[in-house]
Design a protein around this motif. Sequence first.
Motif, PDB file in Angstrom:
ATOM      1  N   THR A  38     -27.008   8.126  24.826  1.00 24.87           N
ATOM      2  CA  THR A  38     -28.593   8.340  25.214  1.00 24.87           C
ATOM      3  C   THR A  38     -29.403   8.310  23.997  1.00 24.87           C
ATOM      4  O   THR A  38     -29.052   8.789  22.862  1.00 24.87           O
ATOM      5  CB  THR A  38     -28.747   9.688  25.884  1.00 24.87           C
ATOM      6  N   TRP A  39     -30.697   8.303  24.238  1.00 21.34           N
ATOM      7  CA  TRP A  39     -31.731   8.393  23.108  1.00 21.34           C
ATOM      8  C   TRP A  39     -31.780   9.870  22.616  1.00 21.34           C
ATOM      9  O   TRP A  39     -31.941  10.343  21.266  1.00 21.34           O
ATOM     10  CB  TRP A  39     -33.289   8.062  23.603  1.00 21.34           C
ATOM     11  N   GLU A  40     -31.611  10.887  23.636  1.00 19.60           N
ATOM     12  CA  GLU A  40     -31.546  12.465  23.239  1.00 19.60           C
ATOM     13  C   GLU A  40     -30.318  12.578  21.974  1.00 19.60           C
ATOM     14  O   GLU A  40     -30.502  13.287  20.977  1.00 19.60           O
ATOM     15  CB  GLU A  40     -31.289  13.240  24.355  1.00 19.60           C
ATOM     16  N   ASP A  41     -29.154  12.060  22.289  1.00 23.28           N
ATOM     17  CA  ASP A  41     -28.159  11.877  21.369  1.00 23.28           C
ATOM     18  C   ASP A  41     -28.323  11.342  20.079  1.00 23.28           C
ATOM     19  O   ASP A  41     -28.034  11.822  18.977  1.00 23.28           O
ATOM     20  CB  ASP A  41     -26.888  11.320  21.911  1.00 23.28           C
ATOM     21  N   THR A  42     -29.123  10.240  20.267  1.00 25.78           N
ATOM     22  CA  THR A  42     -29.547   9.519  19.006  1.00 25.78           C
ATOM     23  C   THR A  42     -30.401  10.279  18.189  1.00 25.78           C
ATOM     24  O   THR A  42     -30.076  10.253  16.829  1.00 25.78           O
ATOM     25  CB  THR A  42     -30.219   8.111  19.381  1.00 25.78           C
ATOM     26  N   LEU A  43     -31.409  10.821  18.621  1.00 21.89           N
ATOM     27  CA  LEU A  43     -32.546  11.565  17.933  1.00 21.89           C
ATOM     28  C   LEU A  43     -31.916  12.855  17.315  1.00 21.89           C
ATOM     29  O   LEU A  43     -32.407  13.389  16.397  1.00 21.89           O
ATOM     30  CB  LEU A  43     -33.840  11.681  18.947  1.00 21.89           C
ATOM     31  N   ARG A  44     -30.907  13.382  18.189  1.00 22.82           N
ATOM     32  CA  ARG A  44     -30.354  14.765  17.773  1.00 22.82           C
ATOM     33  C   ARG A  44     -29.505  14.272  16.442  1.00 22.82           C
ATOM     34  O   ARG A  44     -29.553  15.164  15.445  1.00 22.82           O
ATOM     35  CB  ARG A  44     -29.605  15.328  18.734  1.00 22.82           C
ATOM     36  N   ALA A  45     -28.721  13.208  16.626  1.00 28.34           N
ATOM     37  CA  ALA A  45     -27.925  13.014  15.473  1.00 28.34           C
ATOM     38  C   ALA A  45     -28.409  12.463  14.308  1.00 28.34           C
ATOM     39  O   ALA A  45     -28.313  12.816  13.131  1.00 28.34           O
ATOM     40  CB  ALA A  45     -27.011  11.729  15.775  1.00 28.34           C
ATOM     41  N   TRP A  46     -29.766  11.809  14.219  1.00 27.90           N
ATOM     42  CA  TRP A  46     -30.710  11.435  13.261  1.00 27.90           C
ATOM     43  C   TRP A  46     -31.607  12.815  12.613  1.00 27.90           C
ATOM     44  O   TRP A  46     -32.057  12.584  11.633  1.00 27.90           O
ATOM     45  CB  TRP A  46     -31.889  10.547  13.731  1.00 27.90           C
ATOM     46  N   GLY A  47     -31.315  13.949  13.275  1.00 30.72           N
ATOM     47  CA  GLY A  47     -31.870  15.201  13.102  1.00 30.72           C
ATOM     48  C   GLY A  47     -33.674  15.128  13.454  1.00 30.72           C
ATOM     49  O   GLY A  47     -34.172  15.952  12.585  1.00 30.72           O
ATOM     50  N   LEU A  48     -33.979  14.568  14.080  1.00 30.14           N
ATOM     51  CA  LEU A  48     -35.467  14.393  14.455  1.00 30.14           C
ATOM     52  C   LEU A  48     -35.574  15.742  15.398  1.00 30.14           C
ATOM     53  O   LEU A  48     -35.025  15.756  16.351  1.00 30.14           O
ATOM     54  CB  LEU A  48     -35.749  13.484  15.079  1.00 30.14           C
ATOM     55  N   PRO A  49     -36.498  16.702  14.908  1.00 31.09           N
ATOM     56  CA  PRO A  49     -36.851  17.845  15.985  1.00 31.09           C
ATOM     57  C   PRO A  49     -37.259  17.654  17.349  1.00 31.09           C
ATOM     58  O   PRO A  49     -37.826  16.522  17.549  1.00 31.09           O
ATOM     59  CB  PRO A  49     -37.911  18.396  15.284  1.00 31.09           C
ATOM     60  N   GLU A  50     -36.906  18.264  18.229  1.00 35.12           N
ATOM     61  CA  GLU A  50     -36.902  17.905  19.410  1.00 35.12           C
ATOM     62  C   GLU A  50     -38.385  17.868  19.962  1.00 35.12           C
ATOM     63  O   GLU A  50     -38.836  16.943  20.696  1.00 35.12           O
ATOM     64  CB  GLU A  50     -36.558  19.201  20.451  1.00 35.12           C
ATOM     65  N   ARG A  52     -40.642  16.278  18.387  1.00 34.09           N
ATOM     66  CA  ARG A  52     -40.938  14.955  18.038  1.00 34.09           C
ATOM     67  C   ARG A  52     -40.489  13.636  18.908  1.00 34.09           C
ATOM     68  O   ARG A  52     -40.432  12.458  18.453  1.00 34.09           O
ATOM     69  CB  ARG A  52     -40.811  14.636  16.478  1.00 34.09           C
ATOM     70  N   TRP A  53     -39.480  14.234  19.597  1.00 36.97           N
ATOM     71  CA  TRP A  53     -38.645  13.225  20.562  1.00 36.97           C
ATOM     72  C   TRP A  53     -39.757  12.040  21.305  1.00 36.97           C
ATOM     73  O   TRP A  53     -39.274  11.264  21.617  1.00 36.97           O
ATOM     74  CB  TRP A  53     -37.621  13.802  21.484  1.00 36.97           C
ATOM     75  N   ASN A  54     -40.855  12.580  21.601  1.00 34.28           N
ATOM     76  CA  ASN A  54     -41.873  11.675  22.432  1.00 34.28           C
ATOM     77  C   ASN A  54     -42.900  11.017  21.351  1.00 34.28           C
ATOM     78  O   ASN A  54     -44.155  10.845  21.718  1.00 34.28           O
ATOM     79  CB  ASN A  54     -42.626  12.426  23.478  1.00 34.28           C
ATOM     80  N   ASP A  55     -42.232  10.892  20.129  1.00 38.01           N
ATOM     81  CA  ASP A  55     -43.559  10.231  19.104  1.00 38.01           C
ATOM     82  C   ASP A  55     -43.355   8.788  19.375  1.00 38.01           C
ATOM     83  O   ASP A  55     -44.435   7.945  18.915  1.00 38.01           O
ATOM     84  CB  ASP A  55     -42.883  10.665  17.587  1.00 38.01           C
ATOM     85  N   ALA A  56     -42.435   8.203  20.023  1.00 41.16           N
ATOM     86  CA  ALA A  56     -42.334   6.846  20.059  1.00 41.16           C
ATOM     87  C   ALA A  56     -41.401   6.605  21.106  1.00 41.16           C
ATOM     88  O   ALA A  56     -40.454   7.329  21.542  1.00 41.16           O
ATOM     89  CB  ALA A  56     -41.664   6.057  19.016  1.00 41.16           C
ATOM     90  N   TYR A  57     -41.830   5.328  21.990  1.00 40.73           N
ATOM     91  CA  TYR A  57     -40.877   4.877  23.169  1.00 40.73           C
ATOM     92  C   TYR A  57     -41.013   3.470  23.249  1.00 40.73           C
ATOM     93  O   TYR A  57     -41.924   2.884  22.912  1.00 40.73           O
ATOM     94  CB  TYR A  57     -41.529   5.529  24.500  1.00 40.73           C
ATOM     95  N   ALA A  58     -39.970   2.773  23.764  1.00 43.55           N
ATOM     96  CA  ALA A  58     -39.999   1.330  23.781  1.00 43.55           C
ATOM     97  C   ALA A  58     -39.563   0.871  25.145  1.00 43.55           C
ATOM     98  O   ALA A  58     -38.587   1.557  25.558  1.00 43.55           O
ATOM     99  CB  ALA A  58     -39.125   0.632  22.542  1.00 43.55           C
ATOM    100  N   ILE A  59     -39.788  -0.023  25.673  1.00 41.32           N
ATOM    101  CA  ILE A  59     -39.186  -0.730  26.829  1.00 41.32           C
ATOM    102  C   ILE A  59     -38.951  -2.129  26.527  1.00 41.32           C
ATOM    103  O   ILE A  59     -39.841  -2.906  25.821  1.00 41.32           O
ATOM    104  CB  ILE A  59     -40.397  -0.584  28.136  1.00 41.32           C
ATOM    105  N   VAL A  60     -38.385  -2.739  27.059  1.00 39.86           N
ATOM    106  CA  VAL A  60     -37.896  -4.109  27.240  1.00 39.86           C
ATOM    107  C   VAL A  60     -37.596  -4.810  28.495  1.00 39.86           C
ATOM    108  O   VAL A  60     -37.152  -4.102  29.612  1.00 39.86           O
ATOM    109  CB  VAL A  60     -36.505  -4.138  26.357  1.00 39.86           C
ATOM    110  N   ASP A  61     -37.838  -5.908  28.408  1.00 38.91           N
ATOM    111  CA  ASP A  61     -37.522  -7.003  29.692  1.00 38.91           C
ATOM    112  C   ASP A  61     -35.851  -6.999  29.918  1.00 38.91           C
ATOM    113  O   ASP A  61     -35.265  -7.289  28.830  1.00 38.91           O
ATOM    114  CB  ASP A  61     -37.796  -8.468  29.371  1.00 38.91           C
ATOM    115  N   PRO A  62     -35.318  -6.554  30.844  1.00 37.28           N
ATOM    116  CA  PRO A  62     -33.802  -6.384  31.186  1.00 37.28           C
ATOM    117  C   PRO A  62     -33.316  -7.731  31.138  1.00 37.28           C
ATOM    118  O   PRO A  62     -32.260  -7.801  30.727  1.00 37.28           O
ATOM    119  CB  PRO A  62     -33.696  -5.851  32.752  1.00 37.28           C
TER     120      PRO A  62
END
Length: 145
Positions: A38-50, A52-62
Motif C-alpha cells: 500500500t501507499w501507507e506502507d510506502t510512506l511509512r517506510a520512507w519516513g514521511l510523517p502521517e 504529510r501523506w496527503n501532500d500528493a496523490y496520483a491516478i492513472v488510466d488502468p
Amino acid sequence: MDRRLQIVMDAHDPRAVGDFWAHVLGYVQDPPPEGFATWEDTLRAWGLPEDRWNDAYAIVDPDGRGPRLFLQKVPEAKAGKNRLHLDVGLPGTAGHGGPPDRPAIRARAGELEALGATRVKEFDDAQQGYWIVMQDPEGNEFCLV
C-alpha cells in the motif's frame, strides 16, 4: 506506459480531488512502488510523517493509454479562470464524432454534481457544438462534451 505527458493539478485536498477525477476519467490510484502493498506502507517506510501523506496523490488510466494525473497540495486557493482545462467525453465514447447526446451529457453532469462538481454553464451552438462547463470540487473548470 509512456510518461512523457503527466497532467499536474494543484489542490487543497489531493486525495479527495484525485478520487473525484478517478471517477470522472475511469482511472485508478497509481499503484505503490514495487515491494510495497500500500501507499501507507510506502510512506511509512520512507519516513514521511502521517500529516504529510496527503501532500500528493496520483491516478492513472488502468489500461495504460491516458496520461497520469498528479495532484499536489498547495496552500493557496484557486484564483481566476483556468488557463488550461480538460474536455471530458461520456464513458464508453470515442470523443467528438457524431451529434452530441444532450440528455446523456446532462445526466452525466448531474452525476458529477452529486460527487461535488458544480455546473457553470451550458452551451448549445449550431456551429461550435454542445457542451457543459463544470467545476471540480475545488473549482477547476472542465467541459463535458
